[in-house]
Write a protein that holds these residues in place. Structure first.
Motif, short mmCIF file in Angstrom:
data_model
loop_
_atom_site.label_atom_id
_atom_site.label_comp_id
_atom_site.label_asym_id
_atom_site.label_seq_id
_atom_site.Cartn_x
_atom_site.Cartn_y
_atom_site.Cartn_z
N ALA A 147 8.61 2.76 -6.81
CA ALA A 147 7.52 2.03 -6.16
C ALA A 147 7.43 0.61 -6.69
O ALA A 147 7.26 -0.35 -5.92
N LEU A 148 7.56 0.45 -8.00
CA LEU A 148 7.46 -0.87 -8.60
C LEU A 148 8.62 -1.76 -8.14
O LEU A 148 8.42 -2.93 -7.80
N ALA A 149 9.82 -1.19 -8.12
CA ALA A 149 10.99 -1.96 -7.68
C ALA A 149 10.84 -2.37 -6.22
O ALA A 149 11.14 -3.51 -5.83
N ALA A 150 10.37 -1.45 -5.38
CA ALA A 150 10.19 -1.76 -3.96
C ALA A 150 9.11 -2.83 -3.77
O ALA A 150 9.25 -3.72 -2.92
N ALA A 151 8.04 -2.77 -4.56
CA ALA A 151 6.98 -3.77 -4.47
C ALA A 151 7.49 -5.14 -4.87
O ALA A 151 7.20 -6.15 -4.20
N VAL A 152 8.25 -5.21 -5.95
CA VAL A 152 8.81 -6.49 -6.40
C VAL A 152 9.74 -7.05 -5.34
O VAL A 152 9.71 -8.26 -5.03
N ILE A 188 0.84 -1.20 0.00
CA ILE A 188 0.00 0.00 0.00
C ILE A 188 0.88 1.25 0.00
O ILE A 188 0.60 2.23 -0.70
N GLY A 189 1.98 1.20 0.78
CA GLY A 189 2.92 2.31 0.75
C GLY A 189 3.53 2.49 -0.64
O GLY A 189 3.73 3.62 -1.10
N CYS A 190 3.81 1.38 -1.31
CA CYS A 190 4.33 1.46 -2.68
C CYS A 190 3.29 2.08 -3.61
O CYS A 190 3.63 2.85 -4.52
N GLY A 191 2.01 1.72 -3.40
CA GLY A 191 0.95 2.32 -4.19
C GLY A 191 0.88 3.82 -3.98
O GLY A 191 0.70 4.60 -4.94
N TRP A 192 1.02 4.26 -2.72
CA TRP A 192 1.05 5.70 -2.43
C TRP A 192 2.21 6.38 -3.15
O TRP A 192 2.05 7.46 -3.75
N ALA A 193 3.38 5.75 -3.13
CA ALA A 193 4.55 6.33 -3.80
C ALA A 193 4.33 6.42 -5.31
O ALA A 193 4.67 7.43 -5.94
N ALA A 194 3.73 5.38 -5.90
CA ALA A 194 3.47 5.39 -7.34
C ALA A 194 2.49 6.50 -7.70
O ALA A 194 2.66 7.19 -8.72
N ALA A 195 1.46 6.71 -6.87
CA ALA A 195 0.47 7.75 -7.14
C ALA A 195 1.08 9.14 -7.01
O ALA A 195 0.56 10.11 -7.58
#
Length: 337
Positions: free
Chosen positions: A318-323, A304-311
């Motif tokens: 964000a994508l790298a952190a999510a992976v 969810i934090g990665c989603g916030w960063a992407a937005a």
């Protein structure tokens, strides 16, 4: 849609009301359903492919799905969700009816797939615009989106294998859409309100589904919840935030897709029940259901934090952190002993 601001005061109140009302309704309805399901002997008995050890009521997913649908309908009636939301409600009802029959009597994979395809075909009417590239043509574009949606419905159903996993994931996706809309903007407030309703409905059920579970979703719950969360992710992607739509469900996507690929390469019948998912491996390795789900919830919070960063424009980071987050979770579950 890009450029839409954060939630205003009225929208915050509506989101809180939607989450609270669906949470209470889902929790109370589940409590009422449990003894009814037991009396009717609607029990999921342990077998060599299951991860539970005592007969447990199944079909409790009627409660969270019903609560979410009621909330979505009310939001549509009063103009806080687009009128086309009626298509999603109809698609969910169709899918739930077929899945309930599957819980009761068992249906062939072909019939289940036909029901899913029919529900998705109905639901595509409610998609504001297709988030996939338009150069491939409208017919192929719609078919591709439909296939992805059907895959997500099946995937969500596959991942409903231990106490609390699917219901907590539904809560994470609904809550993730709400959180990104509230904290970063860029998401239609209507999607945030729909997400709030899913969040509340899933949490209300999770009270009874947490390990040791007193009730399971059953297909009547897992497939429709997959359908509803799939719609949420599609409208987030349709608004331009496709990375947000990818990272929020990334653990489920990775676990199910990797497991499916392994089974296909091994020549197995992929529609049959099994215990090869990463979360199932962790349980076989000695972790409790609660311990596994807590790890997944922790990863979902990071996603969810990665989603916030992407937005907020940090898309690649964000994508790298999510992976990395999901890779670390899969590795931890895979080596559990």
């Amino acid at each position: 849609m890009p450029g839409i601001g954060h939630l205003d005061g009225v929208e915050w109140v509506l989101a809180a009301a939607a989450a609270g009302a669906t949470g209470v309704a889902s929790g109370l309805a589940t409590r009422v359903l449990i003894p009814i399901l037991r009396r009717r002997n609607l029990l999921d008995h342990p077998n060599e492919r299951s991860s539970h050890v005592v007969p447990t009521a199944r079909g409790g997913g009627i409660a969270p799905v019903g609560a979410a649908l009621l909330a979505w309908s009310v939001l549509g009636i009063f103009g806080w969700a687009p009128p086309a939301i009626v298509a999603i409600v109809l698609g969910t009802v169709l899918l739930a009816i077929v899945c309930w029959r599957d819980d009761l009597y068992g249906l062939s994979p072909a019939r289940r797939l036909a029901a899913q395809a029919g529900a998705v075909a109905i639901g595509l009417v409610a998609v504001p615009h297709n988030p996939l590239p338009h150069w491939i043509g409208p017919a192929v574009n719609a078919a591709a989106l439909g296939i992805l949606w059907v895959w997500w419905v099946n995937l969500f159903n596959f991942m409903d294998g231990i106490d609390g996993l699917a219901s907590s994931e539904a809560a994470a996706i609904g809550g993730g859409v709400l959180a990104v809309a509230a904290l970063a903007g860029g998401i239609d407030p209507a999607a945030a309100l729909l997400g709030a309703a899913v969040l509340g409905a899933a949490l209300g059920f999770l009270v009874w589904n947490w390990s040791p579970a007193q009730v399971f979703l059953g297909d009547v719950g897992s497939a429709p919840l997959g359908y509803l969360t799939g719609f949420l992710l599609i409208i987030v992607a349709a608004g331009g935030l496709w990375i947000v739509a990818l990272v929020l469900p990334l653990y489920f996507l990775a676990d199910a897709t990797i497991t499916l690929a392994r089974r296909l390469l091994g020549g197995e019948r992929i529609w049959q029940a099994h215990r090869q998912h990463y979360y199932q491996h962790a349980v076989r390795g000695g972790l409790s259901h609660a311990a596994v789900v807590k790890r997944v919830i922790a990863a979902d919070i990071l996603l969810i934090g990665c989603g916030w960063a992407a937005a907020n424009g940090w898309c690649l980071t964000a994508l790298a952190a999510a992976v990395a987050t999901v890779a670390a979770l899969l590795a931890a579950l895979g080596r559990a002993r």
